[in-house]
Design a protein around this motif. Structure first.
Motif, PDB file in Angstrom:
ATOM      1  N   LEU A  42       0.816  -1.218   0.000  1.00  0.00           N
ATOM      2  CA  LEU A  42       0.000   0.000   0.000  1.00  0.00           C
ATOM      3  C   LEU A  42       0.852   1.271   0.000  1.00  0.00           C
ATOM      4  N   ILE A  43       2.060   1.188   0.556  1.00  0.00           N
ATOM      5  CA  ILE A  43       2.940   2.359   0.545  1.00  0.00           C
ATOM      6  C   ILE A  43       3.142   2.842  -0.887  1.00  0.00           C
ATOM      7  N   LYS A  44       3.232   1.900  -1.833  1.00  0.00           N
ATOM      8  CA  LYS A  44       3.534   2.282  -3.214  1.00  0.00           C
ATOM      9  C   LYS A  44       2.371   2.080  -4.181  1.00  0.00           C
ATOM     10  N   ASP A  45       1.299   1.392  -3.745  1.00  0.00           N
ATOM     11  CA  ASP A  45       0.192   1.079  -4.661  1.00  0.00           C
ATOM     12  C   ASP A  45      -0.868   2.174  -4.640  1.00  0.00           C
ATOM     13  N   VAL A  46      -0.552   3.268  -5.344  1.00  0.00           N
ATOM     14  CA  VAL A  46      -1.468   4.407  -5.367  1.00  0.00           C
ATOM     15  C   VAL A  46      -2.766   4.036  -6.086  1.00  0.00           C
ATOM     16  N   TYR A  47      -2.665   3.146  -7.084  1.00  0.00           N
ATOM     17  CA  TYR A  47      -3.887   2.754  -7.809  1.00  0.00           C
ATOM     18  C   TYR A  47      -4.888   2.111  -6.861  1.00  0.00           C
ATOM     19  N   LEU A  48      -4.432   1.117  -6.079  1.00  0.00           N
ATOM     20  CA  LEU A  48      -5.355   0.431  -5.173  1.00  0.00           C
ATOM     21  C   LEU A  48      -5.913   1.422  -4.145  1.00  0.00           C
ATOM     22  N   ARG A  49      -5.058   2.281  -3.633  1.00  0.00           N
ATOM     23  CA  ARG A  49      -5.530   3.255  -2.651  1.00  0.00           C
ATOM     24  C   ARG A  49      -6.516   4.234  -3.270  1.00  0.00           C
ATOM     25  N   SER A  50      -6.343   4.534  -4.544  1.00  0.00           N
ATOM     26  CA  SER A  50      -7.258   5.470  -5.209  1.00  0.00           C
ATOM     27  C   SER A  50      -8.643   4.854  -5.403  1.00  0.00           C
ATOM     28  N   VAL A 100      -8.634  -3.516   4.683  1.00  0.00           N
ATOM     29  CA  VAL A 100      -7.718  -3.979   5.720  1.00  0.00           C
ATOM     30  C   VAL A 100      -8.395  -3.697   7.064  1.00  0.00           C
ATOM     31  N   LYS A 101      -8.305  -4.676   8.006  1.00  0.00           N
ATOM     32  CA  LYS A 101      -9.021  -4.533   9.281  1.00  0.00           C
ATOM     33  C   LYS A 101      -8.462  -3.394  10.127  1.00  0.00           C
ATOM     34  N   ASP A 102      -7.149  -3.336  10.238  1.00  0.00           N
ATOM     35  CA  ASP A 102      -6.530  -2.375  11.142  1.00  0.00           C
ATOM     36  C   ASP A 102      -5.972  -1.187  10.369  1.00  0.00           C
ATOM     37  N   ASN A 103      -6.151  -0.014  10.934  1.00  0.00           N
ATOM     38  CA  ASN A 103      -5.515   1.201  10.400  1.00  0.00           C
ATOM     39  C   ASN A 103      -5.874   1.501   8.948  1.00  0.00           C
ATOM     40  N   TRP A 104      -7.092   1.162   8.533  1.00  0.00           N
ATOM     41  CA  TRP A 104      -7.450   1.436   7.128  1.00  0.00           C
ATOM     42  C   TRP A 104      -7.441   2.929   6.836  1.00  0.00           C
ATOM     43  N   LYS A 105      -7.664   3.756   7.862  1.00  0.00           N
ATOM     44  CA  LYS A 105      -7.687   5.208   7.631  1.00  0.00           C
ATOM     45  C   LYS A 105      -6.327   5.720   7.153  1.00  0.00           C
ATOM     46  N   GLU A 106      -5.257   5.021   7.540  1.00  0.00           N
ATOM     47  CA  GLU A 106      -3.910   5.446   7.140  1.00  0.00           C
ATOM     48  C   GLU A 106      -3.750   5.490   5.625  1.00  0.00           C
ATOM     49  N   TRP A 107      -4.521   4.674   4.916  1.00  0.00           N
ATOM     50  CA  TRP A 107      -4.275   4.487   3.485  1.00  0.00           C
ATOM     51  C   TRP A 107      -5.219   5.282   2.594  1.00  0.00           C
ATOM     52  N   LEU A 108      -6.134   6.045   3.194  1.00  0.00           N
ATOM     53  CA  LEU A 108      -7.075   6.812   2.379  1.00  0.00           C
ATOM     54  C   LEU A 108      -6.352   7.942   1.660  1.00  0.00           C
ATOM     55  N   LEU A 109      -6.675   8.102   0.391  1.00  0.00           N
ATOM     56  CA  LEU A 109      -6.130   9.220  -0.395  1.00  0.00           C
ATOM     57  C   LEU A 109      -7.217  10.291  -0.466  1.00  0.00           C
ATOM     58  N   LEU A 110      -7.484  10.927   0.657  1.00  0.00           N
ATOM     59  CA  LEU A 110      -8.632  11.828   0.724  1.00  0.00           C
ATOM     60  C   LEU A 110      -8.497  13.020  -0.203  1.00  0.00           C
TER      61      LEU A 110
END
Length: 136
Positions: A42-50, A100-110
């Protein structure tokens, strides 16, 4: 003759698998899904996060369309079982989205360019996955 040859309808029920073979495929799919939602990816997968909505959900249909998953199985029930078996992932009540169950907010590209905060596709709507050469 082969079942569902070229031009046949997609996602035909696959030939019956032994329980051992099915478990093996499920384990591989689970490991791959956990990889997609793992920190290293997820650190590098901007597509999935988008593709995450504001609560971190991603359409399971999108992931099922990824080449790596398709090469393992076209059986959505195996994909759902793999996600359900994971201690790291969760499925929404409709069974249409995964996060992801934990810390999903970390990965949002708001603040990403998702069209100025337009609502995401309704849960359960099939999302066509664009072909991604990088996802092999």
């Amino acid at each position: 003759s082969p079942i569902g040859g070229p031009g046949g309808p997609p996602l035909q029920p696959p030939p019956p698998m032994t329980p051992e073979a099915r478990q093996s495929v499920k384990n591989k799919v689970q490991a791959q899904m956990e990889y997609y939602f793992g920190q290293d990816n997820l650190i590098k997968d901007v597509y999935l996060r988008s593709r995450m909505n504001e609560e971190g959900w991603v359409a399971i249909g999108l992931l099922a369309g990824f080449r790596r998953i398709q090469s393992m199985t076209g059986d959505i029930t195996i994909i759902l079982e793999a996600i359900t078996s994971s201690s790291k992932l969760e499925i929404d009540p409709q069974g249409a989205n995964v996060r992801v169950k934990d810390n999903w907010k970390e990965w949002l590209l708001l603040n990403s360019t998702t069209g100025g905060g337009s609502p995401t596709a309704s849960p359960g709507a099939p999302v066509p996955a664009p072909p991604l050469a990088a996802r092999s």
